[in-house]
Design a protein around this motif. Structure first.
Motif, PDB file in Angstrom:
ATOM      1  N   ILE A 255      33.419   4.903   5.446  1.00  0.00           N
ATOM      2  CA  ILE A 255      33.305   6.248   5.994  1.00  0.00           C
ATOM      3  C   ILE A 255      31.839   6.453   6.367  1.00  0.00           C
ATOM      4  CG2 ILE A 255      32.758   7.461   3.833  1.00  0.00           C
ATOM      5  CD1 ILE A 255      34.752   9.668   4.757  1.00  0.00           C
ATOM      6  N   ALA A 256      31.604   7.215   7.427  1.00  0.00           N
ATOM      7  CA  ALA A 256      30.234   7.553   7.813  1.00  0.00           C
ATOM      8  C   ALA A 256      30.144   9.062   7.888  1.00  0.00           C
ATOM      9  CB  ALA A 256      29.895   6.931   9.160  1.00  0.00           C
ATOM     10  N   VAL A 257      29.124   9.634   7.270  1.00  0.00           N
ATOM     11  CA  VAL A 257      28.896  11.075   7.369  1.00  0.00           C
ATOM     12  C   VAL A 257      27.507  11.289   7.946  1.00  0.00           C
ATOM     13  CG1 VAL A 257      28.857  13.284   6.156  1.00  0.00           C
ATOM     14  CG2 VAL A 257      30.362  11.447   5.346  1.00  0.00           C
ATOM     15  N   GLU A 258      27.459  12.051   9.037  1.00  0.00           N
ATOM     16  CA  GLU A 258      26.179  12.350   9.684  1.00  0.00           C
ATOM     17  C   GLU A 258      25.654  13.686   9.175  1.00  0.00           C
ATOM     18  OE1 GLU A 258      26.001  10.612  14.030  1.00  0.00           O
ATOM     19  OE2 GLU A 258      27.815  11.826  13.795  1.00  0.00           O
ATOM     20  N   PHE A 259      24.352  13.723   8.931  1.00  0.00           N
ATOM     21  CA  PHE A 259      23.696  14.937   8.448  1.00  0.00           C
ATOM     22  C   PHE A 259      22.486  15.254   9.324  1.00  0.00           C
ATOM     23  CE2 PHE A 259      25.474  12.916   4.632  1.00  0.00           C
ATOM     24  CZ  PHE A 259      26.084  13.972   3.982  1.00  0.00           C
ATOM     25  N   PHE A 260      22.197  16.575   9.415  1.00  0.00           N
ATOM     26  CA  PHE A 260      20.903  16.999   9.938  1.00  0.00           C
ATOM     27  C   PHE A 260      19.956  17.164   8.757  1.00  0.00           C
ATOM     28  CE2 PHE A 260      23.826  19.010  13.128  1.00  0.00           C
ATOM     29  CZ  PHE A 260      23.453  18.223  14.198  1.00  0.00           C
ATOM     30  N   VAL A 261      18.714  16.741   8.950  1.00  0.00           N
ATOM     31  CA  VAL A 261      17.681  16.991   7.941  1.00  0.00           C
ATOM     32  C   VAL A 261      16.968  18.276   8.349  1.00  0.00           C
ATOM     33  CG1 VAL A 261      15.593  16.103   6.842  1.00  0.00           C
ATOM     34  CG2 VAL A 261      17.402  14.515   7.575  1.00  0.00           C
ATOM     35  N   THR A 262      17.069  19.307   7.494  1.00  0.00           N
ATOM     36  CA  THR A 262      16.463  20.599   7.823  1.00  0.00           C
ATOM     37  C   THR A 262      15.539  21.018   6.683  1.00  0.00           C
ATOM     38  OG1 THR A 262      18.018  22.096   6.707  1.00  0.00           O
ATOM     39  CG2 THR A 262      18.712  21.198   8.833  1.00  0.00           C
ATOM     40  N   GLU A 263      14.824  22.111   6.911  1.00  0.00           N
ATOM     41  CA  GLU A 263      13.930  22.604   5.845  1.00  0.00           C
ATOM     42  C   GLU A 263      14.726  23.016   4.614  1.00  0.00           C
ATOM     43  OE1 GLU A 263      11.243  25.557   7.319  1.00  0.00           O
ATOM     44  OE2 GLU A 263      10.394  24.162   8.794  1.00  0.00           O
ATOM     45  N   GLN A 264      15.993  23.391   4.841  1.00  0.00           N
ATOM     46  CA  GLN A 264      16.841  23.795   3.706  1.00  0.00           C
ATOM     47  C   GLN A 264      17.565  22.588   3.090  1.00  0.00           C
ATOM     48  OE1 GLN A 264      17.101  25.686   6.809  1.00  0.00           O
ATOM     49  NE2 GLN A 264      15.385  26.763   5.861  1.00  0.00           N
ATOM     50  N   GLY A 265      17.299  21.410   3.584  1.00  0.00           N
ATOM     51  CA  GLY A 265      17.982  20.228   3.048  1.00  0.00           C
ATOM     52  C   GLY A 265      18.974  19.664   4.055  1.00  0.00           C
ATOM     53  N   LEU A 266      19.933  18.898   3.557  1.00  0.00           N
ATOM     54  CA  LEU A 266      20.902  18.247   4.443  1.00  0.00           C
ATOM     55  C   LEU A 266      22.005  19.214   4.855  1.00  0.00           C
ATOM     56  CD1 LEU A 266      21.380  14.788   2.643  1.00  0.00           C
ATOM     57  CD2 LEU A 266      19.984  15.287   4.665  1.00  0.00           C
ATOM     58  N   ILE A 267      22.358  19.178   6.132  1.00  0.00           N
ATOM     59  CA  ILE A 267      23.494  19.931   6.655  1.00  0.00           C
ATOM     60  C   ILE A 267      24.466  18.900   7.225  1.00  0.00           C
ATOM     61  CG2 ILE A 267      24.250  21.551   8.454  1.00  0.00           C
ATOM     62  CD1 ILE A 267      22.523  23.040   6.641  1.00  0.00           C
ATOM     63  N   ALA A 268      25.700  18.890   6.736  1.00  0.00           N
ATOM     64  CA  ALA A 268      26.672  17.901   7.222  1.00  0.00           C
ATOM     65  C   ALA A 268      27.074  18.230   8.655  1.00  0.00           C
ATOM     66  CB  ALA A 268      27.901  17.892   6.324  1.00  0.00           C
ATOM     67  N   ASN A 269      27.059  17.243   9.506  1.00  0.00           N
ATOM     68  CA  ASN A 269      27.448  17.445  10.899  1.00  0.00           C
ATOM     69  C   ASN A 269      28.882  16.987  11.128  1.00  0.00           C
ATOM     70  OD1 ASN A 269      27.280  18.003  13.653  1.00  0.00           O
ATOM     71  ND2 ASN A 269      26.571  15.922  14.110  1.00  0.00           N
ATOM     72  N   GLU A 270      29.151  15.690  10.905  1.00  0.00           N
ATOM     73  CA  GLU A 270      30.529  15.238  11.068  1.00  0.00           C
ATOM     74  C   GLU A 270      30.755  13.962  10.276  1.00  0.00           C
ATOM     75  OE1 GLU A 270      30.819  14.933  15.351  1.00  0.00           O
ATOM     76  OE2 GLU A 270      30.399  12.780  15.281  1.00  0.00           O
ATOM     77  N   LEU A 271      32.031  13.603  10.155  1.00  0.00           N
ATOM     78  CA  LEU A 271      32.375  12.368   9.464  1.00  0.00           C
ATOM     79  C   LEU A 271      33.224  11.494  10.376  1.00  0.00           C
ATOM     80  CD1 LEU A 271      35.584  12.044   8.326  1.00  0.00           C
ATOM     81  CD2 LEU A 271      34.881  14.026   7.013  1.00  0.00           C
ATOM     82  N   ALA A 272      33.162  10.197  10.115  1.00  0.00           N
ATOM     83  CA  ALA A 272      34.024   9.244  10.818  1.00  0.00           C
ATOM     84  C   ALA A 272      34.650   8.355   9.749  1.00  0.00           C
ATOM     85  CB  ALA A 272      33.215   8.412  11.805  1.00  0.00           C
ATOM     86  N   PRO A 273      35.984   8.325   9.665  1.00  0.00           N
ATOM     87  CA  PRO A 273      36.651   7.572   8.579  1.00  0.00           C
ATOM     88  C   PRO A 273      36.833   6.114   8.966  1.00  0.00           C
ATOM     89  CG  PRO A 273      38.292   8.680   9.895  1.00  0.00           C
ATOM     90  CD  PRO A 273      36.962   8.995  10.533  1.00  0.00           C
ATOM     91  N   ARG A 274      35.721   5.458   9.283  1.00  0.00           N
ATOM     92  CA  ARG A 274      35.784   4.099   9.856  1.00  0.00           C
ATOM     93  C   ARG A 274      34.381   3.502   9.845  1.00  0.00           C
ATOM     94  NH1 ARG A 274      32.963   5.208  14.472  1.00  0.00           N
ATOM     95  NH2 ARG A 274      33.336   7.237  15.452  1.00  0.00           N
ATOM     96  N   VAL A 275      34.286   2.232  10.228  1.00  0.00           N
ATOM     97  CA  VAL A 275      32.976   1.629  10.469  1.00  0.00           C
ATOM     98  C   VAL A 275      32.294   2.404  11.590  1.00  0.00           C
ATOM     99  CG1 VAL A 275      33.572  -0.646   9.597  1.00  0.00           C
ATOM    100  CG2 VAL A 275      34.095  -0.083  11.978  1.00  0.00           C
ATOM    101  N   HIS A 276      30.970   2.429  11.554  1.00  0.00           N
ATOM    102  CA  HIS A 276      30.233   3.364  12.407  1.00  0.00           C
ATOM    103  C   HIS A 276      29.034   2.693  13.062  1.00  0.00           C
ATOM    104  CE1 HIS A 276      27.782   7.095  13.164  1.00  0.00           C
ATOM    105  NE2 HIS A 276      28.982   7.542  13.488  1.00  0.00           N
ATOM    106  N   ASN A 277      28.733   3.129  14.263  1.00  0.00           N
ATOM    107  CA  ASN A 277      27.614   2.555  15.024  1.00  0.00           C
ATOM    108  C   ASN A 277      26.312   2.561  14.221  1.00  0.00           C
ATOM    109  OD1 ASN A 277      26.659   3.082  18.549  1.00  0.00           O
ATOM    110  ND2 ASN A 277      25.882   1.651  17.068  1.00  0.00           N
ATOM    111  N   SER A 278      26.088   3.603  13.423  1.00  0.00           N
ATOM    112  CA  SER A 278      24.831   3.658  12.675  1.00  0.00           C
ATOM    113  C   SER A 278      24.830   2.685  11.490  1.00  0.00           C
ATOM    114  CB  SER A 278      24.543   5.083  12.207  1.00  0.00           C
ATOM    115  OG  SER A 278      25.494   5.501  11.246  1.00  0.00           O
ATOM    116  N   GLY A 279      25.912   1.941  11.308  1.00  0.00           N
ATOM    117  CA  GLY A 279      25.960   0.919  10.260  1.00  0.00           C
ATOM    118  C   GLY A 279      25.967  -0.499  10.813  1.00  0.00           C
ATOM    119  N   HIS A 280      25.727  -0.642  12.107  1.00  0.00           N
ATOM    120  CA  HIS A 280      25.747  -2.001  12.665  1.00  0.00           C
ATOM    121  C   HIS A 280      24.616  -2.871  12.105  1.00  0.00           C
ATOM    122  CE1 HIS A 280      28.926  -0.634  15.006  1.00  0.00           C
ATOM    123  NE2 HIS A 280      28.460  -0.757  16.225  1.00  0.00           N
TER     124      HIS A 280
END
Lengths: 376, 376
Positions: A255-280
């Motif tokens: 699973i891949a979960v994308e987050f924004f890094v903000t001054e308040q901490g992590l904000i979840a953006n979206e998830l992908a229930p699979r292998v993910h481009n950011s894990g290549h």
């Protein structure tokens, strides 16, 4: 063991390349011919929801998985009644609808930005008033790589309500989500793999937090460990969030979960229930790649170590280029992964990775490689 | 780029797995169906010298190579007239005949043990007198994994001459070589890849010297860097020998040369003009594997680094086992490579690798893994 994969793109291809050495054989269901996964197994060239194609797809399979989350729900249900399908339709359902996804994050205490569902002009006006500017309107289903979305930064004399209604109409008046635009300093993703090996407790392997840079809505580069998180605090927070998520979904696979890094901490953006481009990058930079661990998870085998096998690793996507592999191969240490596709502007044709002994050593080499890569 | 490989065994399979990410497509010529390489490309299921099979094999190929050195000479010549074939028929010719091979080593000043050609009973008697005991009689052609050979350690009342004649007859009275048995403390191999990238000088990449242990004439384990060579002196001598050899052959592609380690130094045993079992560790333990570098060489691309990407790496062959991959996957750090074959005693079914930060750390882990592996 014959493994079926719904989808025959580059993710299917890399699953095949990871699974063949484990003794697996592959079958892909993919309407486009030829397809990148075609080098790694049998291809059923049929629509994802074609009854005859599905019959041929499941015939003799040991288990099935998918390389993209937009598998038609009915097809996924049909497959899962005939052969073990991982991740399950529960993970698919959550990821297929951005409103369901956001609510799942919220229910687990994972921070998300303000959002509202938009299915009518009246919804659009309400949402516009509540969310304000800047904001992003996205179709609830079937968006990817910046497609099916529209950023609203400023409005003219007609006012924010009319602007959002017009944007909603430009997206075909489809069911949408209006999200507050999140001011962020970086984007990161946490890639995890959860498995339930035979006779053991569930186990989850977390890859190091990865920092991602997008261009034109498409992933440009990923670097692990995330340079924006030198002390590993964000990594630890993200692990906690993703552990809650995969346990609640009883997720099996990557699973891949994308987050924004903000001054308040992590904000979840979206998830992908699979292998993910950011894990290549894990193919070259981790002891066990996201592809191999996905297959080990769905086969109920123990997971391999997800830790870095080098000091730092980066990936750059190759989009729309005419690539002469030898040019990139000549760059010291660059590893080239091509997907066997014909060139077309905006198309992901491959990726390149760089490994280094330390993050400090990686940065200048990555900058040099980035200057060589130009997208079309 | 479509690459043709004569032979569709595990070496072809691993060439395919290394080349697909480089954008290559594969076609294999292999009479046995199914075959390990079948997961990685098209297979022409015909004899290696079948005219129709050869026609279909070369059709539309960019270049060709082979995974074993016993390609029929006429077939190799026919292919090389139609499509670039690397390594060339010159390298093949030398490796196909043990007498030609020994003379090639001698001509380059590479030490070999005393040997004699045996084609008649009279030759056998002469050779027996000259070489003495212990000695090894081998067919000049088509031997592998201890097949087609016979070790002679002691003789009865009938005398050494009669014993060698009888051994020669037991090998079908085929043209043979009688070699002095070399007392040795270890066996090592040097794997090198020579390339002539477009517009550049020839370049040769040398993998670290690898120490090999055989059981029943079949490779049991390989360890790199070679534990018997802690100061790298043998490595340096072997590089010099192999550099001379590949230059003299104008070799393009991977080559493996096996040596005995003796009190007098290295004695060359044999060469293989191809990727080699003792180089399988390079998939996990080197920056660029022997398979990828072989393909880069034959495509006239620059070579990748052959250095270790870990402190030390070991490989164990899996022969004739019924393998439950998950048992080996559960061993910390073991990487499993299966060839997709049905079990049969004496058959190479796969291999396992272990990587470690230092040679000292590798040794006990290798010992533990060795205790788990049992051959059938």
């Amino acid at each position: 063991m014959r493994v079926g994969v719904v989808g025959g793109g580059q993710l299917g291809r890399m699953l095949g390349l990871a699974g063949i050495p484990l003794g697996m054989r592959f079958r892909f269901l993919e309407p486009t011919h030829p397809c990148p996964a075609g080098e790694c197994g049998e291809v059923i060239t049929r629509a994802y929801d074609d009854p005859l194609g599905l019959e041929r797809f499941v015939d003799g399979l040991s288990l099935a998985t998918y390389e993209f989350e937009n598998v038609p729900a009915q097809a996924a249900a049909w497959i899962s009644e005939r052969v073990p399908l991982h991740p399950s339709t529960r993970s698919l359902t959550v990821s297929q609808d951005r409103i369901v996804e956001k609510r799942a994050f919220e229910a687990l205490g994972i921070p998300v930005q303000p959002f509202a569902a938009v299915s009518t002009p009246e919804d659009a006006r309400d949402a516009a008033r509540r969310i304000g500017l800047p904001c992003v309107l996205k179709t609830r289903r079937l968006g990817y790589d910046g497609k099916g979305q529209c950023v609203i930064r400023a409005v003219g004399a007609e006012g924010i309500e009319a602007t959002v209604v017009a944007a909603w109409e430009s997206l075909g008046s489809a069911p949408c989500i209006l999200e507050a635009f999140v001011p962020h300093t970086a984007e990161v993703s946490m890639i995890a793999v959860r498995a339930k090996p035979r006779g053991c407790e569930a186990q989850t392997a977390f890859y190091p937090l990865t920092e991602n840079v997008h261009r034109r809505g498409i992933l440009w580069s990923s670097v692990a460990p995330a340079p924006c998180d030198p002390d590993g605090k964000l990594d630890s927070v993200a692990r906690g969030f993703v552990q809650r998520l995969v346990d609640s979904l009883d997720h099996v696979g990557t699973i891949a979960v994308e987050f924004f890094v903000t001054e308040q901490g992590l904000i979840a953006n979206e998830l992908a229930p699979r292998v993910h481009n950011s894990g290549h990058w894990t193919i070259d930079g981790a002891h066990t790649s996201q592809f191999e661990n996905h297959l080990r998870a769905i086969a109920s085998w123990p997971l391999g170590s997800p830790t870095l096998c080098v000091g730092a690793c980066a990936m750059i996507n190759l989009v729309g280029l005419s690539i002469e592999p030898s040019q990139l191969l000549a760059r010291d240490g660059a590893r080239v992964h091509l997907y066997g596709k014909d060139q077309r502007p905006g198309r992901k044709l491959g990726h390149v990775t760089l490994c280094a002994d330390t993050p400090a050593e990686l940065a200048p080499r990555l900058a040099r490689l980035e200057s060589l890569v130009e997208w079309a």
